[in-house]
Each structure stands twice: as structure tokens, then as C-alpha cells.
Motif scaffolding. Sequence first.
Motif, PDB file in Angstrom:
ATOM      1  N   GLY A 105     103.780 108.690  16.174  1.00 11.51           N
ATOM      2  CA  GLY A 105     104.807 107.801  16.715  1.00 11.51           C
ATOM      3  C   GLY A 105     105.845 108.504  17.558  1.00 11.51           C
ATOM      4  O   GLY A 105     106.646 107.856  18.245  1.00 11.51           O
ATOM      5  N   MET A 106     105.848 109.836  17.553  1.00 10.75           N
ATOM      6  CA  MET A 106     106.829 110.598  18.317  1.00 10.75           C
ATOM      7  C   MET A 106     106.572 110.554  19.823  1.00 10.75           C
ATOM      8  O   MET A 106     107.469 110.809  20.616  1.00 10.75           O
ATOM      9  CB  MET A 106     106.823 112.065  17.864  1.00 10.75           C
ATOM     10  CG  MET A 106     107.552 112.312  16.583  1.00 10.75           C
ATOM     11  SD  MET A 106     109.305 111.978  16.764  1.00 10.75           S
ATOM     12  CE  MET A 106     109.856 112.261  15.102  1.00 10.75           C
ATOM     13  N   GLY A 107     105.343 110.248  20.222  1.00  7.76           N
ATOM     14  CA  GLY A 107     105.003 110.283  21.646  1.00  7.76           C
ATOM     15  C   GLY A 107     105.909 109.411  22.484  1.00  7.76           C
ATOM     16  O   GLY A 107     106.436 109.841  23.519  1.00  7.76           O
ATOM     17  N   ASN A 108     106.135 108.182  22.035  1.00 11.32           N
ATOM     18  CA  ASN A 108     106.939 107.258  22.827  1.00 11.32           C
ATOM     19  C   ASN A 108     108.422 107.630  22.874  1.00 11.32           C
ATOM     20  O   ASN A 108     108.989 107.729  23.966  1.00 11.32           O
ATOM     21  CB  ASN A 108     106.733 105.838  22.306  1.00 11.32           C
ATOM     22  CG  ASN A 108     107.192 104.798  23.297  1.00 11.32           C
ATOM     23  OD1 ASN A 108     108.283 104.264  23.182  1.00 11.32           O
ATOM     24  ND2 ASN A 108     106.362 104.497  24.285  1.00 11.32           N
ATOM     25  N   PRO A 109     109.093 107.835  21.748  1.00 15.98           N
ATOM     26  CA  PRO A 109     110.517 108.179  21.843  1.00 15.98           C
ATOM     27  C   PRO A 109     110.799 109.523  22.492  1.00 15.98           C
ATOM     28  O   PRO A 109     111.743 109.650  23.268  1.00 15.98           O
ATOM     29  CB  PRO A 109     110.995 108.145  20.389  1.00 15.98           C
ATOM     30  CG  PRO A 109     109.773 108.265  19.560  1.00 15.98           C
ATOM     31  CD  PRO A 109     108.672 107.643  20.346  1.00 15.98           C
ATOM     32  N   ILE A 110     109.969 110.541  22.213  1.00 14.86           N
ATOM     33  CA  ILE A 110     110.157 111.830  22.877  1.00 14.86           C
ATOM     34  C   ILE A 110     109.921 111.667  24.377  1.00 14.86           C
ATOM     35  O   ILE A 110     110.641 112.226  25.213  1.00 14.86           O
ATOM     36  CB  ILE A 110     109.227 112.910  22.288  1.00 14.86           C
ATOM     37  CG1 ILE A 110     109.695 113.292  20.881  1.00 14.86           C
ATOM     38  CG2 ILE A 110     109.191 114.147  23.181  1.00 14.86           C
ATOM     39  CD1 ILE A 110     108.810 114.301  20.182  1.00 14.86           C
ATOM     40  N   GLY A 111     108.902 110.876  24.718  1.00 15.58           N
ATOM     41  CA  GLY A 111     108.614 110.618  26.131  1.00 15.58           C
ATOM     42  C   GLY A 111     109.786 109.955  26.820  1.00 15.58           C
ATOM     43  O   GLY A 111     110.111 110.272  27.967  1.00 15.58           O
ATOM     44  N   GLN A 112     110.459 109.030  26.124  1.00 21.01           N
ATOM     45  CA  GLN A 112     111.597 108.362  26.738  1.00 21.01           C
ATOM     46  C   GLN A 112     112.761 109.314  26.934  1.00 21.01           C
ATOM     47  O   GLN A 112     113.466 109.241  27.939  1.00 21.01           O
ATOM     48  CB  GLN A 112     112.027 107.168  25.882  1.00 21.01           C
ATOM     49  CG  GLN A 112     111.079 105.990  25.985  1.00 21.01           C
ATOM     50  CD  GLN A 112     111.683 104.721  25.400  1.00 21.01           C
ATOM     51  OE1 GLN A 112     112.861 104.461  25.549  1.00 21.01           O
ATOM     52  NE2 GLN A 112     110.863 103.941  24.731  1.00 21.01           N
ATOM     53  N   ALA A 446     117.568 107.862  27.132  1.00 22.05           N
ATOM     54  CA  ALA A 446     117.347 109.084  26.352  1.00 22.05           C
ATOM     55  C   ALA A 446     118.097 109.025  25.025  1.00 22.05           C
ATOM     56  O   ALA A 446     117.566 109.414  23.980  1.00 22.05           O
ATOM     57  CB  ALA A 446     117.785 110.301  27.156  1.00 22.05           C
ATOM     58  N   ALA A 447     119.334 108.513  25.065  1.00 21.23           N
ATOM     59  CA  ALA A 447     120.122 108.399  23.826  1.00 21.23           C
ATOM     60  C   ALA A 447     119.462 107.430  22.861  1.00 21.23           C
ATOM     61  O   ALA A 447     119.371 107.700  21.652  1.00 21.23           O
ATOM     62  CB  ALA A 447     121.545 107.941  24.159  1.00 21.23           C
ATOM     63  N   GLN A 448     119.010 106.283  23.386  1.00 22.91           N
ATOM     64  CA  GLN A 448     118.331 105.311  22.534  1.00 22.91           C
ATOM     65  C   GLN A 448     117.075 105.910  21.924  1.00 22.91           C
ATOM     66  O   GLN A 448     116.767 105.705  20.750  1.00 22.91           O
ATOM     67  CB  GLN A 448     117.980 104.054  23.326  1.00 22.91           C
ATOM     68  CG  GLN A 448     117.545 102.884  22.442  1.00 22.91           C
ATOM     69  CD  GLN A 448     116.230 102.271  22.859  1.00 22.91           C
ATOM     70  OE1 GLN A 448     115.309 102.977  23.258  1.00 22.91           O
ATOM     71  NE2 GLN A 448     116.129 100.960  22.754  1.00 22.91           N
ATOM     72  N   ALA A 449     116.338 106.662  22.754  1.00 22.34           N
ATOM     73  CA  ALA A 449     115.088 107.250  22.279  1.00 22.34           C
ATOM     74  C   ALA A 449     115.328 108.330  21.227  1.00 22.34           C
ATOM     75  O   ALA A 449     114.519 108.499  20.304  1.00 22.34           O
ATOM     76  CB  ALA A 449     114.312 107.836  23.460  1.00 22.34           C
ATOM     77  N   MET A 450     116.438 109.057  21.331  1.00 25.17           N
ATOM     78  CA  MET A 450     116.751 110.060  20.313  1.00 25.17           C
ATOM     79  C   MET A 450     117.029 109.399  18.967  1.00 25.17           C
ATOM     80  O   MET A 450     116.613 109.892  17.920  1.00 25.17           O
ATOM     81  CB  MET A 450     117.936 110.919  20.766  1.00 25.17           C
ATOM     82  CG  MET A 450     117.545 111.953  21.821  1.00 25.17           C
ATOM     83  SD  MET A 450     118.829 113.174  22.165  1.00 25.17           S
ATOM     84  CE  MET A 450     119.880 112.237  23.261  1.00 25.17           C
ATOM     85  N   VAL A 451     117.729 108.267  19.007  1.00 24.87           N
ATOM     86  CA  VAL A 451     117.901 107.494  17.776  1.00 24.87           C
ATOM     87  C   VAL A 451     116.540 106.978  17.305  1.00 24.87           C
ATOM     88  O   VAL A 451     116.246 106.947  16.108  1.00 24.87           O
ATOM     89  CB  VAL A 451     118.873 106.314  18.006  1.00 24.87           C
ATOM     90  CG1 VAL A 451     119.041 105.511  16.718  1.00 24.87           C
ATOM     91  CG2 VAL A 451     120.218 106.801  18.500  1.00 24.87           C
TER      92      VAL A 451
END
Length: 523
Positions: A105-112, A446-451
Motif C-alpha cells: 500500500g506504500m506505492g500510492n502515498p509515497i508516489g504522491q 505531498a503533505a496529504q500523502a505523508m499522512v
Amino acid sequence: MGKSEEAGVVVDSPSDDVDLSAKEVFGNEARLATEIEHSMTFFEGVRLYPAAVGWSAFFSLGIIMTAFDPQLLGSLYAESAFQKDFGYLFEGSYIISAPWQTALGMGNPIGQVVGAVLVGYPMEWWGRRKTFAACVSLTACFVFMQFFTRSIVVLLVGELIGGLILGTYTTIAPTYASEVCPMAFRGHLTAYINLCFVTGQLLASGVIAGTSKLNNHWAYSAPFALQWLWPIIILAGMPFAPESPWWLIRQGRLEEAEKALIRLSSPSIDNKLTLAMMIETDKLELEMQTGTTYWDCFNKANWRRTEISIGVYATQVFSGIYLVGFAALFFNLIGLDNDKSFDMSVGFLAVGWVSTVASWVAISKWGRRRIYNIGLLVMTILMFIIGFLDLAPDYAQHKSIVWAQCILLIIWNGVFDISIGPVAYVLFCEVSATKVRTKTIAVATAAQAMVGIIMTVAIPYMIDPDSANWRGKIGFFFGGLSVLCLIWAYFRIPETKGRTYEELDLMFERKVKTRAFKHYKIK
């Protein structure tokens, strides 16, 4: 005798006095364009700018790809063929372990985080069109890795690399939509981005609901293959897409900017007036020292605007939207069987799709601030009710409680998609200065994706049976976070409905108080 040239107005000028009169003409053109924008209704805007509607929707297709992949992956965790090929035996049945769910599941948020920030540079160097076409081509390449893999390690690599490209679309789509649409339907087209998110999620859940009955690798390979559909459509239409006129203006290519405006509007529009207003806004931001770099997003002129952009987008995650990706698994864990879980997840997203369409009516009638705050309040209450239902004695023996939780979560999703889901995109497009809009949206993404990374790690451990097994008690967690977000939203989110970008620049420059935005008069 010299020449003064501004916004297509060329005046032979023997002295500075004549040059000043040319500037006055330019100012009048900009003011006239502003008055026209204020008087334009939604339906007039759609009639006068049909191409702007179409091309904005076209660039938003990338969002469908961004939403399809993580929703697909989250649904696959509850699919028996995927569990058997990529999971392990636990108490007589196959499951994907929480650590592997987290890693995949990290692919999408890290990608963002990475993709959204990095794409800001090529978008400014080469424009929106070329950047979008390059990203879509790379997405098509990385789907091969997902389609052919039979190893969870290779799938992880494919998700991480592919996620970097998918993350770029969350910056490209809202930037383009906000730059080609007039004020009359700017909010609708930026809110449409949320509809694309829901559409991608709904398609993924629908496909999985259909293929979950297969007992071989096609149960998950076929859904992966469907991701090639969007690059084919997008790349076929890309040669005909107009470039963003705002980007062309910042490059000093005024003639090309006017041609782009002509392509985006009907013949009855005087695009010289629109161009004049855009150039004046660009000059105003130069005087305000809004800047053009990522660091400038945090300078004195922009900090408040960046904070609001980050806050409205991160609140989506704090309120519980990442549960959508685990909907089928969540329904399964709180007591529904596999078939009903997949069917419920499709209904869950179908409600979200209808609600997003309904949000366009709400955006036309009410302000952004009111919709956002009321929606978040209702969502908070619903999350706490879901949590309290899980405390019922002999919970597992009462199917009615399980169904009640499922229905409440569906209602929660409907409220999200009529309020903070679409309105967040409207707000961060409208509050950001035009010169740093791409970078402000990238920072917010990026901030949203880090959360999101934190939630991607936490949710599997919170709901999995081999971990905390919270079930519906997760409502207390997201309900508590939502209370904090609601307090912030009440004091910080201004009303931006019915304001041109120039007016918003002036209001932020004058430090207008949050609750005074709605009735503030520009003098």
C-alpha cells in the motif's frame, strides 16, 4: 517614437504620458473582464466555454488511474485467488499479512509525496501537455510489471515505481482545471476531480466483484490489464489538447496564450479582455512577491494560503478516507461474508459517485466554507456512532449491528463525497496564488500523502484479525481526529466562492479575517 505593447494593445508613444494611458486602457480591460466573470452564470459559462469543460475533464482522466490502482490492491486483499498466490495460511485460510499489506500500500502515498513534488519542475519547464503525456506513457510501461508478476516482491517493486508516476496526476489535473475554466464553473471542474477519484475506485471494486469468483491468476491479472485502457485513450487525444494559457503567460508567450484561450472558448468571447485580466493578475502577484519556487510557498505572502491548502487536503485522510481502500476487507472483518463484502464495497463507492455529482449543486448554491464544515461535522458524528455500536455485548451474534455499521459507513462516504472530498480540490486551487499554484498543490498533495503513509501503515494493524482487530472501534480513532480538524477548519477556511484570482490575491494580501471573506468588498 517608441512603442508600448501590453496585452495586445500597441500604442505609438512619444512620451511616458502616452504609455501611462495605455496602462489605464489595460486596467479598464481587466476590470471589464472581471465584471463579465462575475455576471456569468454556470449554464452561460458551460455554453461559452464548452472546450474548457471537455479538456479539463480529459486531463482529469489521470486521476481515475491514480484511484484505480490502490483501490484495486485494497480489494485484492480480500480475494481468495490473490490471497492464495501471495499470502499465507492463518487459522485454516489464506490471508495477506499486515506487514505486506502495508508495504504494498506504500506505492500510492509515497508516489504522491515524491511524484507530486517532482512533477512541479517539468510542468513549469515544458508545460502541462507534454508533462501529462510523458507521465501517461510511463504509467503504461509499469503496468507490465503488475500484470506479469507472480511474486509479491516484484509486485511491491511495481507498485512503488508505478506509484511515483500515478502521484503526478494529483498535481497535473487540478492545476490544469483551475487554469482553463472561468469562475462560473471553476469550482465544478475542480470538484470533478473527486468524481474521477470515486470513478476509479468504483471501477476497481466493480471489476474485482466480477473477477473474485475466478479461481486462477486471471482473478487479479485481468484487473491489472484494464489499467492500459486509460493511457490508450489519453495518448490518442493528447496531440489536440490546448496548453494552459496561464503557463504560456508566465513564459511571456502572450500570442500563444490568446490562441489557447480562443480554443477553450466560443467565438462570441472577447479573449483580449480575458488575457488582459490574466496578465494583470500575474503582475499583481509579481508586486506582491508571491514568487515561483517551492520555498516561496512558505514565504510571508503565501504561508496562509499554503496552510489552508495543506489543511483541507490532509483532513480528508485524518477523517478516515483511507478506509475506502480497505472497504471490502473491513466489511469482511466486521462480519460479512466475502461475496456480500465485495457487493457492499461497490455500493459504498456508488453512493460516493452519486454524492459527488450532487456536490456540484451544493457548490453552486452554497459557499465552500459552509459545505466543508457542515460535512465534516456530520462525518465526525457518524464515526463515533460506528465506534459505539462496536461496544455492544455479544457483538458477533447480532448481524443487525454489523449491517448498521456498514450502512453508517456508506452514509459517511456519501457525506464525504458531497462535502470535504470535492470541496478540498476547489479550495486549494482557489486559495493558491497563480504563480505558485502548481507548487502549492504539489506541497498539499505531498503533505496529504505523508499522512496517508502513516494511515497505510496503521490501518491494517488496527483492523486485521492477527493484529489489533479493532473492527468498528476504528470509528473512535477517526472521530477523534475529525474533531481536531473541525476546530481548525472553522477558524481557518475562508469563503472563496464568486471571487476572481485577482480579488483573492488582494484579500490575502490585505490579511482579511477568515469569517470576513464572504462579505468583503474590494475597494
